[in-house]
Write a protein that holds these residues in place. Sequence first.
Motif, PDB file in Angstrom:
ATOM      1  N   UNK A   2     -13.767 -76.882  -6.660  1.00  0.00           N
ATOM      2  CA  UNK A   2     -14.535 -75.789  -7.346  1.00  0.00           C
ATOM      3  C   UNK A   2     -14.407 -74.518  -6.112  1.00  0.00           C
ATOM      4  N   UNK A   3     -14.329 -74.900  -4.927  1.00  0.00           N
ATOM      5  CA  UNK A   3     -13.881 -73.845  -3.812  1.00  0.00           C
ATOM      6  C   UNK A   3     -12.568 -73.295  -4.123  1.00  0.00           C
ATOM      7  N   UNK A   4     -11.685 -74.101  -4.185  1.00  0.00           N
ATOM      8  CA  UNK A   4     -10.068 -73.762  -4.130  1.00  0.00           C
ATOM      9  C   UNK A   4     -10.148 -72.950  -5.499  1.00  0.00           C
ATOM     10  N   UNK A   5     -10.527 -73.310  -6.645  1.00  0.00           N
ATOM     11  CA  UNK A   5     -10.444 -72.673  -7.868  1.00  0.00           C
ATOM     12  C   UNK A   5     -11.199 -71.048  -7.994  1.00  0.00           C
ATOM     13  N   UNK A  40      -2.510 -81.106  -6.400  1.00  0.00           N
ATOM     14  CA  UNK A  40      -2.199 -82.529  -7.121  1.00  0.00           C
ATOM     15  C   UNK A  40      -2.909 -83.733  -6.690  1.00  0.00           C
ATOM     16  N   UNK A  41      -2.841 -83.882  -5.513  1.00  0.00           N
ATOM     17  CA  UNK A  41      -3.566 -84.849  -4.801  1.00  0.00           C
ATOM     18  C   UNK A  41      -5.265 -85.092  -5.059  1.00  0.00           C
ATOM     19  N   UNK A  42      -5.868 -83.517  -4.964  1.00  0.00           N
ATOM     20  CA  UNK A  42      -7.339 -83.650  -5.456  1.00  0.00           C
ATOM     21  C   UNK A  42      -7.447 -83.746  -6.906  1.00  0.00           C
ATOM     22  N   UNK A  43      -6.683 -83.367  -7.839  1.00  0.00           N
ATOM     23  CA  UNK A  43      -6.840 -83.627  -9.075  1.00  0.00           C
ATOM     24  C   UNK A  43      -6.685 -85.114  -9.611  1.00  0.00           C
ATOM     25  N   UNK A  44      -5.588 -85.733  -8.964  1.00  0.00           N
ATOM     26  CA  UNK A  44      -5.248 -87.025  -9.201  1.00  0.00           C
ATOM     27  C   UNK A  44      -6.492 -87.784  -8.767  1.00  0.00           C
ATOM     28  N   UNK A  45      -7.025 -87.660  -7.510  1.00  0.00           N
ATOM     29  CA  UNK A  45      -8.540 -88.211  -7.093  1.00  0.00           C
ATOM     30  C   UNK A  45      -9.492 -88.099  -8.279  1.00  0.00           C
ATOM     31  N   UNK A  46      -9.728 -86.850  -8.727  1.00  0.00           N
ATOM     32  CA  UNK A  46     -10.828 -86.562  -9.577  1.00  0.00           C
ATOM     33  C   UNK A  46     -10.469 -87.329 -10.760  1.00  0.00           C
ATOM     34  N   UNK A  71     -13.481 -76.077 -13.057  1.00  0.00           N
ATOM     35  CA  UNK A  71     -12.800 -75.559 -11.856  1.00  0.00           C
ATOM     36  C   UNK A  71     -11.438 -75.955 -11.941  1.00  0.00           C
ATOM     37  N   UNK A  72     -11.298 -77.262 -12.751  1.00  0.00           N
ATOM     38  CA  UNK A  72      -9.880 -77.718 -12.971  1.00  0.00           C
ATOM     39  C   UNK A  72      -9.219 -77.079 -13.797  1.00  0.00           C
ATOM     40  N   UNK A  73      -9.880 -76.485 -14.997  1.00  0.00           N
ATOM     41  CA  UNK A  73      -9.195 -75.487 -15.967  1.00  0.00           C
ATOM     42  C   UNK A  73      -8.336 -74.324 -15.431  1.00  0.00           C
ATOM     43  N   UNK A  74      -8.986 -73.933 -14.215  1.00  0.00           N
ATOM     44  CA  UNK A  74      -8.361 -72.717 -13.850  1.00  0.00           C
ATOM     45  C   UNK A  74      -6.952 -73.078 -13.249  1.00  0.00           C
ATOM     46  N   UNK A  75      -6.679 -74.378 -13.000  1.00  0.00           N
ATOM     47  CA  UNK A  75      -5.410 -74.579 -12.393  1.00  0.00           C
ATOM     48  C   UNK A  75      -4.215 -74.841 -13.528  1.00  0.00           C
ATOM     49  N   UNK A  92      -3.613 -83.713 -17.206  1.00  0.00           N
ATOM     50  CA  UNK A  92      -4.048 -85.127 -17.154  1.00  0.00           C
ATOM     51  C   UNK A  92      -5.412 -85.363 -16.697  1.00  0.00           C
ATOM     52  N   UNK A  93      -5.965 -84.658 -15.737  1.00  0.00           N
ATOM     53  CA  UNK A  93      -7.300 -84.746 -15.134  1.00  0.00           C
ATOM     54  C   UNK A  93      -8.137 -84.417 -16.451  1.00  0.00           C
ATOM     55  N   UNK A  94      -8.127 -83.184 -16.941  1.00  0.00           N
ATOM     56  CA  UNK A  94      -8.977 -82.829 -18.162  1.00  0.00           C
ATOM     57  C   UNK A  94      -9.016 -83.601 -19.279  1.00  0.00           C
TER      58      UNK A  94
END
Length: 369
Positions: A2-5, A40-46, A71-75, A92-94
Amino acid sequence: LEEVASNKNEAMDNNSNAAEENAPKRQKRSADNFRPFRLVAILKAARVIFASMTSRWEDIDTSAATKLMQSATVFLKCSSENQLDVIQSASDFLTTALLQKKSYLSDKSNVKHLFSYVRQSFIPSMNNDMTSKIIDALKPLIVTCSRQSGTFAVSLLTFTVKTYSSQKRWLWKLFAYVAIGDPSIVSKRLSKFGEDSNDDEDTATYKVRTILSCANGAESDASSPNEMQRCFSIAERVSSKWVFFKLVRHAFQTSNYSFAHTILDKQLVHSCSRQNSFIWFKALSKMAQGEEILAINGSTGITQSMELLSSCSSLLTSLDALEHGKFNFQLEFMRLRLDTLNLISIARSLCVEILMTEGTTFNKNDRSS
């Protein structure tokens, strides 16, 4: 995440002088926030976390999950080519998250937020190769969102027509992906697009995939003989045997067995240069023909269908011997399919027997009982 987004949104959307002064400080505070490998690492972990929550959503507060998805949608809005992996990972995460949290798109604000970033990911100034890669990266998300939200599907179709009216390849590619999720919405628009004899092979392929997906949709005109004939006519512009095979696979997935059977017989079976390929295509042809008979005639076609499916099974047994046991799944699938049809046939015979003997026998140990 969320912070990164949040930092990403500020960096992309705030162009004031104050923002420029604060930018170095923000960058220093999180030096590698925008590096693709970290995102990519954060999204795969999520994604792994969401996938493990299959049966536990009702036991937790889902507000945190909603914020994570937003937050993931931003990317999805990453324009540089070296960030394509970020778009793929976010998609893939969403997709995984939406499959676990199906209520997310029941909120119109979430649909609007998600569509906004999907739309922004298609930057008109990009080169064609990059556009194609982004559309493919977003495919699982487009399919899932279209299946869960009619509003998303309609909005994406409207945007597609306005943006890619002169770029038929991307228009039909997006149509094909939306049609997998919501064929009924796409089928209503098919009549608005006429034929173009100058279509390239890719465009023709996506047209066929779209029509096949719509063929079994509710209140669809795509299942009419004219539309199926249109499919065959468009397929004549395809020359690649590998593309034909992918169309056959899609036809099986959408239950268009007559199309699969025709393409296999006319384009693939008789053009094989290898024995193993010939046996494989012949087996698929027998299977498509058998399923086509069932689709047309129902239970009255079981006997004829089982003969064709048994022939398919025999061909697969021969192929399995040549390929040293690589077709175990296919053989088991055919065995179960034949067993199912055999049980249906036996059950129907017993029903007829019971109807014929009803009221004349009362012994609970007789054959009918």
